[in-house]
Design an enzyme around this catalytic site. Structure first.
Site, PDB file in Angstrom:
ATOM      1  N   LYS A   1      34.914  75.130  56.575  1.00 27.18           N
ATOM      2  CA  LYS A   1      33.841  75.102  57.580  1.00 27.18           C
ATOM      3  C   LYS A   1      32.483  74.966  56.896  1.00 27.18           C
ATOM      4  O   LYS A   1      32.371  75.194  55.682  1.00 27.18           O
ATOM      5  CB  LYS A   1      33.893  76.388  58.414  1.00 27.18           C
ATOM      6  CG  LYS A   1      33.688  77.664  57.594  1.00 27.18           C
ATOM      7  CD  LYS A   1      33.969  78.918  58.425  1.00 27.18           C
ATOM      8  CE  LYS A   1      33.741  80.176  57.606  1.00 27.18           C
ATOM      9  NZ  LYS A   1      34.108  81.401  58.346  1.00 27.18           N
TER      10      LYS A   1
ATOM     11  N   TYR B   1       0.638  79.381  48.059  1.00 28.22           N
ATOM     12  CA  TYR B   1       0.180  79.853  49.373  1.00 28.22           C
ATOM     13  C   TYR B   1      -0.109  81.356  49.369  1.00 28.22           C
ATOM     14  O   TYR B   1       0.669  82.139  48.835  1.00 28.22           O
ATOM     15  CB  TYR B   1       1.250  79.592  50.424  1.00 28.22           C
ATOM     16  CG  TYR B   1       1.317  78.169  50.898  1.00 28.22           C
ATOM     17  CD1 TYR B   1       0.218  77.565  51.529  1.00 28.22           C
ATOM     18  CD2 TYR B   1       2.479  77.411  50.727  1.00 28.22           C
ATOM     19  CE1 TYR B   1       0.286  76.255  51.969  1.00 28.22           C
ATOM     20  CE2 TYR B   1       2.555  76.109  51.178  1.00 28.22           C
ATOM     21  CZ  TYR B   1       1.453  75.529  51.800  1.00 28.22           C
ATOM     22  OH  TYR B   1       1.522  74.242  52.239  1.00 28.22           O
TER      23      TYR B   1
HETATM   24  C1  LIG Z   1      35.059  81.984  57.587  1.00 29.29           C
HETATM   25  C2  LIG Z   1      36.365  82.529  58.019  1.00 29.29           C
HETATM   26  C3  LIG Z   1      37.401  82.709  57.093  1.00 29.29           C
HETATM   27  C4  LIG Z   1      37.201  82.534  55.607  1.00 29.29           C
HETATM   28  O1  LIG Z   1      36.596  83.691  55.111  1.00 29.29           O
HETATM   29  P1  LIG Z   1      36.188  83.814  53.578  1.00 29.29           P
HETATM   30  O2  LIG Z   1      35.749  85.208  53.406  1.00 29.29           O
HETATM   31  O3  LIG Z   1      35.098  82.823  53.372  1.00 29.29           O
HETATM   32  O4  LIG Z   1      37.397  83.472  52.781  1.00 29.29           O
HETATM   33  C5  LIG Z   1      38.632  83.106  57.559  1.00 29.29           C
HETATM   34  N1  LIG Z   1      38.842  83.331  58.869  1.00 29.29           N
HETATM   35  C6  LIG Z   1      37.873  83.196  59.788  1.00 29.29           C
HETATM   36  C7  LIG Z   1      38.169  83.459  61.215  1.00 29.29           C
HETATM   37  C8  LIG Z   1      36.600  82.806  59.404  1.00 29.29           C
HETATM   38  O5  LIG Z   1      35.631  82.678  60.306  1.00 29.29           O
END
Ligand SMILES: *Cc1c(COP(=O)(O)O)cnc(C)c1O
Length: 388
Positions: free
Chosen positions: A50, A276
């Site tokens: 993702k 800034y």
């Molecule tokens: C992002 C996610 C994962 C992966 O988790 P990590 O800690 O990055 O390995 C697994 N399951 C779900 C539902 C997630 O949203």
């Protein structure tokens, strides 16, 4: 301001690299090694890609993980799943976070498996199965203490019963049952014991409804690395693939290196104000170098006043506020030169900061820094970490 003297030959590779601008290099060799390690700790490994593979490129991470032990891919949204298909990736893909009116017809045509967190989603998926003539492969999703995604325990028996009915009429196949742990980053937290108990109870309800899902999955990176009880049939691992171990228990390999050329240098007296709001002030006469990267590229502005970069083999502090497109570093008694390239972060083996350092400097986690890296950065992909 001192214009940079062109002291090096324009044919010098370092100068050519500098002229090409900031670069984010992705080391797929690190992803491969991390995948092999994690696959060795899991019953089976789903590579979670993702958010563009945590900023590393979803298709590249997916292909690398599949070649080194992952058997399936996981994404949040359907669009992320169909993008993998558009890259020609044929492996099983699960998408778990979609509104109830998402385009499930397209999902089924693309053979994307779907998480089902409640009866409304089940109904929508059943409708899509009927309209496309394709049986939906679903993973029933139960909440085990996060109050986030997944069915609440009260609605679970009814969801299981309805899913079984949909199976019996041939429109869905329940291939999985999933949940997610809220406290696995802290091994030994009793919150995980409670979630495990809830998950086992939920699996009992699944069986009692007549369902026989092949994949029971609960663990993500942290639990896969530290808690064998949570592994069941499949682990959904994202962070670990790209070198993040939230538990600090296992050496994984970071895959990103961000470099930027020096744009200009100047010599300033003690007391010079920088950037800034004049947040930075030089303590003595010193040399400053300007780098063309900033928070638009994903370097957290909140790291201003703490961050460092590696330049000419030395750690140099970032002075003043990090701007949108640029930041200033203090190179001390030696000025930077034409063709110099700074390392903003890398694996850490050559004295450069890491993404973990940037996360610490800005009060966040590595995940947020990696997924916030900007689209403006020139990206290169290889099988090794680039030398600076
Ligand atoms: C992002 C996610 C994962 C992966 O988790 P990590 O800690 O990055 O390995 C697994 N399951 C779900 C539902 C997630 O949203």
């Amino acid at each position: 301001m001192n214009a940079l003297a062109a002291t090096r030959d324009a044919g010098d590779p370092a100068v050519r690299e500098a002229l090409a601008g900031p670069r984010l290099h992705i080391d797929l060799g690190a992803v491969a090694a991390n995948t092999r390690l994690l696959a060795g700790r899991a019953a089976a490994l789903m590579a979670v890609v993702k958010a563009d593979g945590f900023g590393h490129g979803a298709a590249d991470v997916a292909r690398t993980a599949l070649a080194h032990g992952a058997v399936a891919l996981g994404v949040a949204t359907l669009a992320e799943g169909t993008a993998l298909r558009a890259h020609g990736i044929a492996a099983p893909v699960l998408s778990w976070l979609n509104p109830v009116d998402a385009d499930f017809d397209t999902a089924l045509r693309a053979r994307i498996e779907l998480a089902v967190p409640g009866p409304a989603h089940l109904e929508a998926v059943v409708r899509a199965a009927a309209s496309t003539g394709r049986r939906a492969r679903v993973h029933l999703q139960v909440d085990t203490g996060m109050s986030r995604d997944g069915s609440d325990p009260a609605g679970w028996p009814e969801l299981c019963r309805r899913a079984r009915q949909a199976e019996l009429i041939g429109l869905v196949q329940v291939v999985g049952v999933m949940s997610h742990l809220g406290c696995a980053d802290t091994p030994g937290d009793p919150c995980t014991d409670a979630a495990l108990e809830d998950f086992r109870a939920a699996l009992g309800t699944v069986r009692a409804a007549g369902l026989r899902p092949r994949h029971r999955h609960l663990a993500a990176t942290s639990a896969t690395l530290t808690d064998p009880r949570t592994r069941f049939d499949l682990s959904r691992v994202g962070a670990g693939l790209v070198g993040i171990d939230p538990t600090g228990s296992t050496p994984l390999r970071p895959a990103l290196t961000l470099t930027a050329p020096v744009v200009t240098v100047r010599t300033v007296p003690a007391g010079a104000r920088v950037g800034y709001g004049h947040l930075g002030t030089t303590a003595r006469r010193t040399h400053l170098a300007l780098l063309p990267v900033g928070y638009a590229d994903g370097l957290p502005r909140a790291a201003s006043g703490r961050a460092e970069v590696l330049l000419r083999g030395r750690r140099c502090p970032v002075v003043g506020r990090i701007s949108m497109d640029q930041l200033v570093v203090d190179t001390g008694d030696r000025p930077a030169e034409h063709g110099d390239t700074a390392v903003l972060f890398g694996p850490g083996g050559r004295g450069e900061p890491t993404v973990a350092d940037w996360a610490r400097w800005s009060g966040t986690i590595e995940h947020e820094v990696m997924t916030g890296l900007g689209s403006r950065l020139r990206r290169t992909v290889g099988r090794t970490a680039v030398p600076a």
